[in-house]
Design an enzyme around this catalytic site. Sequence first.
Site, PDB file in Angstrom:
ATOM      1  N   THR A 193      15.092 -11.789  12.669  1.00 13.13           N
ATOM      2  CA  THR A 193      16.415 -12.213  12.198  1.00 13.13           C
ATOM      3  C   THR A 193      17.020 -13.064  13.303  1.00 13.13           C
ATOM      4  OG1 THR A 193      17.501 -10.309  13.165  1.00 13.13           O
ATOM      5  CG2 THR A 193      16.741 -10.059  10.906  1.00 13.13           C
ATOM      6  N   GLU A 338      15.475  -9.856   5.702  1.00 16.25           N
ATOM      7  CA  GLU A 338      15.042  -8.496   5.397  1.00 16.25           C
ATOM      8  C   GLU A 338      14.551  -8.344   3.962  1.00 16.25           C
ATOM      9  OE1 GLU A 338      17.682  -9.418   7.052  1.00 16.25           O
ATOM     10  OE2 GLU A 338      18.182  -8.061   8.685  1.00 16.25           O
ATOM     11  N   LYS A 446      40.571  -9.570   7.196  1.00 10.36           N
ATOM     12  CA  LYS A 446      41.297  -8.377   6.764  1.00 10.36           C
ATOM     13  C   LYS A 446      42.786  -8.586   7.025  1.00 10.36           C
ATOM     14  CE  LYS A 446      37.189  -5.742   7.396  1.00 10.36           C
ATOM     15  NZ  LYS A 446      36.334  -6.666   8.176  1.00 10.36           N
ATOM     16  N   TRP A 451      41.339  -7.728   1.659  1.00 13.86           N
ATOM     17  CA  TRP A 451      40.316  -8.645   2.155  1.00 13.86           C
ATOM     18  C   TRP A 451      40.517 -10.046   1.609  1.00 13.86           C
ATOM     19  CZ3 TRP A 451      35.021  -5.649   1.527  1.00 13.86           C
ATOM     20  CH2 TRP A 451      35.017  -4.565   2.421  1.00 13.86           C
TER      21      TRP A 451
HETATM   22  P1  ADP Z   1      20.620 -14.311   9.385  1.00  6.86           P
HETATM   23  O1  ADP Z   1      21.306 -13.196   8.641  1.00  6.86           O
HETATM   24  O2  ADP Z   1      19.875 -13.801  10.541  1.00  6.86           O
HETATM   25  O3  ADP Z   1      21.486 -15.514   9.606  1.00  6.86           O
HETATM   26  P2  ADP Z   1      19.189 -14.799   6.994  1.00  6.86           P
HETATM   27  O4  ADP Z   1      18.577 -16.087   6.670  1.00  6.86           O
HETATM   28  O5  ADP Z   1      18.458 -13.575   6.744  1.00  6.86           O
HETATM   29  O6  ADP Z   1      19.491 -14.884   8.480  1.00  6.86           O
HETATM   30  O7  ADP Z   1      20.628 -14.741   6.331  1.00  6.86           O
HETATM   31  C1  ADP Z   1      20.943 -13.893   5.283  1.00  6.86           C
HETATM   32  C2  ADP Z   1      22.395 -14.017   4.953  1.00  6.86           C
HETATM   33  O8  ADP Z   1      22.733 -15.348   4.603  1.00  6.86           O
HETATM   34  C3  ADP Z   1      22.819 -13.193   3.753  1.00  6.86           C
HETATM   35  O9  ADP Z   1      23.020 -11.847   4.084  1.00  6.86           O
HETATM   36  C4  ADP Z   1      24.093 -13.907   3.340  1.00  6.86           C
HETATM   37  O10 ADP Z   1      25.189 -13.512   4.120  1.00  6.86           O
HETATM   38  C5  ADP Z   1      23.794 -15.339   3.662  1.00  6.86           C
HETATM   39  N1  ADP Z   1      23.384 -16.052   2.443  1.00  6.86           N
HETATM   40  C6  ADP Z   1      22.148 -16.316   2.022  1.00  6.86           C
HETATM   41  N2  ADP Z   1      22.163 -17.015   0.880  1.00  6.86           N
HETATM   42  C7  ADP Z   1      23.467 -17.193   0.550  1.00  6.86           C
HETATM   43  C8  ADP Z   1      24.161 -17.836  -0.526  1.00  6.86           C
HETATM   44  N3  ADP Z   1      23.525 -18.452  -1.499  1.00  6.86           N
HETATM   45  N4  ADP Z   1      25.507 -17.794  -0.510  1.00  6.86           N
HETATM   46  C9  ADP Z   1      26.200 -17.183   0.471  1.00  6.86           C
HETATM   47  N5  ADP Z   1      25.601 -16.578   1.520  1.00  6.86           N
HETATM   48  C10 ADP Z   1      24.253 -16.575   1.551  1.00  6.86           C
END
Ligand code: ADP
Length: 549
Positions: A193, A338, A446, A451
């Site tokens: 990650t 994940e 918040k 929220w």
């Molecule tokens: P990191 O969390 O390490 O930046 P990831 O690529 O695993 O890497 O990111 C996952 C996160 O990206 C998700 O939990 C979400 O918050 C965000 N995310 C992914 N796709 C979308 C989307 N289409 N719209 C909004 N947020 C998104």
Amino acid sequence: MTLPQSPLMGQMMNQPLLVSGIIEFAARHFGDSQIVSRRVEGDIHRYTYRDCHQRARRLANALHGMGVALGDRVATLAWNGYRHLEAYYAVSGSGAVLHTINPRLHPEQIAYIVNHAEDQVLLFDLTFLPAVEAMSAICKQVKHYVLMCDRDRMPAESKIPGLLCYEDLIASHSDDYEWPQFDENSACTLCYTSGTTGNPKGALYSHRSTVLHAYGSALPNALNVTSRDAVLPVVPMFHVNAWGLPYSVPLSGAKMVFPGAALDGKSLYDLFEAEQVTFSAGVPTVWLGLINFMLQNKLKFSSFRRTVIGGSACSPAMMNTLMDEFGVEVIHAWGMTEMSPLGTAGVLMGKHRELPQDEQRKILLKQGHAVYGVDMKIVDDDGKELPWDGSSYGHLLVKGPWVISAYYKDEGGDPLQNGWFPTGDVATIDADGYMQITDRSKDVIKSGGEWIGTIDLENIAVSHPAVMQAACIGIAHPKWDERPLLVIVRRPGMDVSREELLAFYEGKIAKWWLPDDVVFADALPLGGTGKVQKNKLREQYKEYKLPTA
Ligand code: ADP
């Protein structure tokens, strides 16, 4: 409840789900389909799945010769290209674990994860030679460094002891190699990650999870990859396995087009046109670059019809431009490292066909519908499940055969809550099962016990013609805890004032959501996967004083 073994078992072949089966299938059944790569060297390389399979077997023999054994980690620092694809199959197919490293991470973070993963071999593109030279001294357990280039591009001398040439390895090994069979639950690939807080953690995918994800993500309700497509993954092969495309594209027999390191608007546009690309996938920031280039130069696509956008929210402005100006269908998808990564994809149902276009857009702008293989729910702070009514929002939890059960080396302890993985996102789910992300729980603002979701506020800002990028962050407030501050990057040559922007929100949101202030910036801090780094912005504006009403 789990029952004991049935007295009557099925009588189908028990063939383990291994990724080697994907390239074997592609080579046998779609042997002539092309893989086209823009190389780091600048030229275009072209060959077929049959060629790829042959060279992957040569590489598997080479890895065996280096002493790489079942479960050993082999890392790559590479762009999207044919050699990287060969490594995907040679490493995992032979039973070792492919660890794809994001080269945009800080060099110290790269060294940290190479050591943490205990990588034994590092395969890398020419671009990264200086970076690898700098870190090789601190990555003691790496036994072999392989530069992925032709012999004539090898440096005359290098600080890396025993630096090997990829093409020499391929040339000096036979393609006489039979993919071994082993437990489908064995580790296949390892992705870290991005570690916005604390050290990066490893997600270790299995062969089974990877093959199931490839099947699931190729479905028509998801990415809909077919043998009629020419697919250009803009999303890097070091970003959650390019969202599974290195597997779902070969299993579908589609033509693959790799952009290499050239991800600017012009290079991408030229490749889309030259290779008649029909389908692509990438994060919003890359589409921003491509769209700007095309608008400035009054260009249109001649073959490109469909794209997946995910990684961060696709704004209505971006979706409308792609669909209305360029005729490109947008599939908004959501997932995370994940989750291998795909969780949801946004396509309409039959009953939506008669809806007016703006109603359809509202559905398509949500992050989408669960793909079979992923279940999800939203819960409140006490873990109580919330209704699917499109307005109740809560913590989004997921489960399924391609969702993580523990981080590599059990880092961070047990991540699950009663068998569900908490995504860290806040979302709503509507009665038809379409999920919409309100925010990441750590980014949500918040205010007075309520929220405020920042994605909505940002989407409205970027629909203003003078706004190129927007990010909203919470600023400490004596009365309300936090209040929103809007950070704006204006389009080159265009102007808009704070007052005009705030007035632009009128009638679009509840009054108490209105940002307290607007600041203008030259650029937003982007992370290794092209996402706005809100933690950096919060740090930058830590001392910011909001105007008092
Ligand atoms: P990191 O969390 O390490 O930046 P990831 O690529 O695993 O890497 O990111 C996952 C996160 O990206 C998700 O939990 C979400 O918050 C965000 N995310 C992914 N796709 C979308 C989307 N289409 N719209 C909004 N947020 C998104």
